[in-house]
Design an enzyme around this catalytic site. Sequence first.
Site, PDB file in Angstrom:
ATOM      1  N   PHE A 292      -0.051   3.861  -7.362  1.00 31.58           N
ATOM      2  CA  PHE A 292      -1.308   4.240  -7.998  1.00 31.58           C
ATOM      3  C   PHE A 292      -1.011   4.773  -9.401  1.00 31.58           C
ATOM      4  O   PHE A 292       0.014   5.437  -9.614  1.00 31.58           O
ATOM      5  CB  PHE A 292      -2.017   5.341  -7.208  1.00 31.58           C
ATOM      6  CG  PHE A 292      -2.504   4.923  -5.849  1.00 31.58           C
ATOM      7  CD1 PHE A 292      -3.821   4.504  -5.664  1.00 31.58           C
ATOM      8  CD2 PHE A 292      -1.657   4.962  -4.749  1.00 31.58           C
ATOM      9  CE1 PHE A 292      -4.275   4.134  -4.408  1.00 31.58           C
ATOM     10  CE2 PHE A 292      -2.103   4.594  -3.489  1.00 31.58           C
ATOM     11  CZ  PHE A 292      -3.417   4.170  -3.316  1.00 31.58           C
TER      12      PHE A 292
ATOM     13  N   THR B 243       2.138   1.488  -1.947  1.00 33.60           N
ATOM     14  CA  THR B 243       1.187   1.187  -3.013  1.00 33.60           C
ATOM     15  C   THR B 243       1.415   2.145  -4.166  1.00 33.60           C
ATOM     16  O   THR B 243       1.539   3.360  -3.967  1.00 33.60           O
ATOM     17  CB  THR B 243      -0.268   1.295  -2.525  1.00 33.60           C
ATOM     18  OG1 THR B 243      -0.522   0.245  -1.590  1.00 33.60           O
ATOM     19  CG2 THR B 243      -1.247   1.152  -3.682  1.00 33.60           C
TER      20      THR B 243
END
Length: 663
Positions: free
Chosen positions: A538, A536
């Site tokens: 960010f 992921t």
Amino acid sequence: MVIVLKKNITQDEKKKLQDFLGEQNFRTNEIIGEETTIIAAVGKLKMDPREVAILPGVDRVIPISKPYKMASREFKPENTVVAIPNNRGQVVRVGGQRITAIAGPCAVESREQMLSVAARVAASGAVMLRGGAYKPRTSPYAFQGLGEEGLKLLKEAGEAYGLPVVTEIVASEYIPVMKDYVDVYQVGARNMQNFELLKRLGKLNKPVILKRGLCATIEEWLMSAEYLLSSGTEDVILCERGIRTYERATRNTLDLSAIPVLRELTHLPIIVDPSHAVGVRDKVAPMGLAAIAAGADGIIVEVHCNPDKALSDGAQSLYPVQFDKLMRDIEALAPVVGKEVSHIRQDRPEVRVVEDRKSSAGRIVCAYSGKRGAYAEQAISRYFDVDADSLAVDSFRSIFQSVVDGRADYGMVPIENSLAGSVYENYDNLAQFGDVSIVAAVTLRIEHSLLGIKGATVDSIKNVYSHPQGLAQCSKFLSENRNWNKIDAISTATAATMVAEKGSVENAAIASAVNAKYYNLEVLRENIEDDPRNYTRFVIIAANYIGTSKKGVESPENETDLAFRCQRSAGVQPNMASFVFCVKNEPGALYSCLGIFQQYKLNLTRLESRPIPGQPWRYWFYADAELKTEDRKSAEYVSTILEDLKRTAEDVRLLGVYAEGGK
């Protein structure tokens, strides 16, 4: 007419142009923008505009048909945003994607009154404080205000709570005494056509709220704004406060239809004064909400802690609790109209930028969505080298709001996953929250586990809780157990909390294994994600309105200057730039915009589209561009790209220039 100047125009060419326009009886006003410089020529057009267009140094000429020139959309197609600094290093903006609330008593009565009102309206969400020191009253026997003493009390109360102050100027002779106390001048309805006052105010180059006259047409109102603009100020805010009609049920008739009409005619921000419009306390709040729904950029309302004893307009003044409810209702309405509510930043002892992550001085606060143990919290620990306090909030939108409000220095925002794709909600948040910018990015490996209470097994489970992205990333594992009910949670850590609180062997959560320790759960299965290459990305966001002085700032920073400032001290060289833009409604519009990136030989690593709220079949486009090595230190380089995009796109904003990666 508007004369757009070439970038390489010489001072001699500019002087000859202005002399020529003067000979033709035009009054001129030079306006220097971030990308272009223009000369607004006001007067009766008795010549062929091509005579101006062929002069040296002139790029193009735009004739304006409206009687109000500088206030018209023809003069400036994009919306004006008025920037007002406060004493906390923040810039309050009126216009654009923001909803601004200005509140306070009709008249300044005492120090105790002003401090108590300022405290209450600031706590409820007002970002500017209003109050009259000089009161133009219908009756000569009514309270006329405290004069300069009232100005001092108003300023003291505003500075105590970070609120710039707004007060009415009733005559030009008061300018010398008011100039040191007032952040925004207000011209009342009775003075809307006091042209000598408007001309003197315009020369001060301070923001002015211009109220509509009692019986003024929209065109007459805009002509009054023209006096201010042509005299020198660029910061004019229009205020609809009701007009005189045959109706007597309310004090005036609030003309909300003026808002969409003005949107087509002018670039100036528009606020509404429901207090003076209706004149009755219980009717103020619904008309304030109606104004926001109609597209107003904000409201200005009267609030008094004891309105029954107010010396002026007590009947239309809200109690603080009524104002608080109105602001909560506006917060709920804001996402519906595609805007955000402005907030005053809390008075934190120190405001830090991203270079401080390698400093031992002080602690920083980074907001994230979810509970302890969320992947975002792990990303915070990984990115920040110094001790960082993690602030858990209950939604992605709350991350952005926390940064804007000052409850957090930064926000850790998931933007995309290598398996499940984009987190579209946060693309929407980046477009909507114009007061934040991306200052860094970090990528985290995502390893999911199935967690349950002690005694639970895979066979006992009936319900699985997780964030929608977590469920999507474990779809293969979940497909092996098709009878399980898949239930969405705010975050994976929140899912773990819910399972722990329910205490049933029938429930399980998909989350990081670290949550087992935090919430006294057991790991039933490890590494259940579909693909081990599960990452992921960010982005770290920060407020982009913060100045360098606690005393306030003269003007907000340039977009690219701010972005590069956030990297310099740490010696971090940015390698990414993110943009959001809206294309024109014409063939090849997107192709033309993408051609800008090709022209500068930038590699687009991501391109996303999202619907624009309230504009069916229109889209924002999000682009991540990889900066070339030799240009990573150059703010001017990114500024040039941004400038070319602005010429090609209908609307564009730089989301950030930052370093991609971890430490």
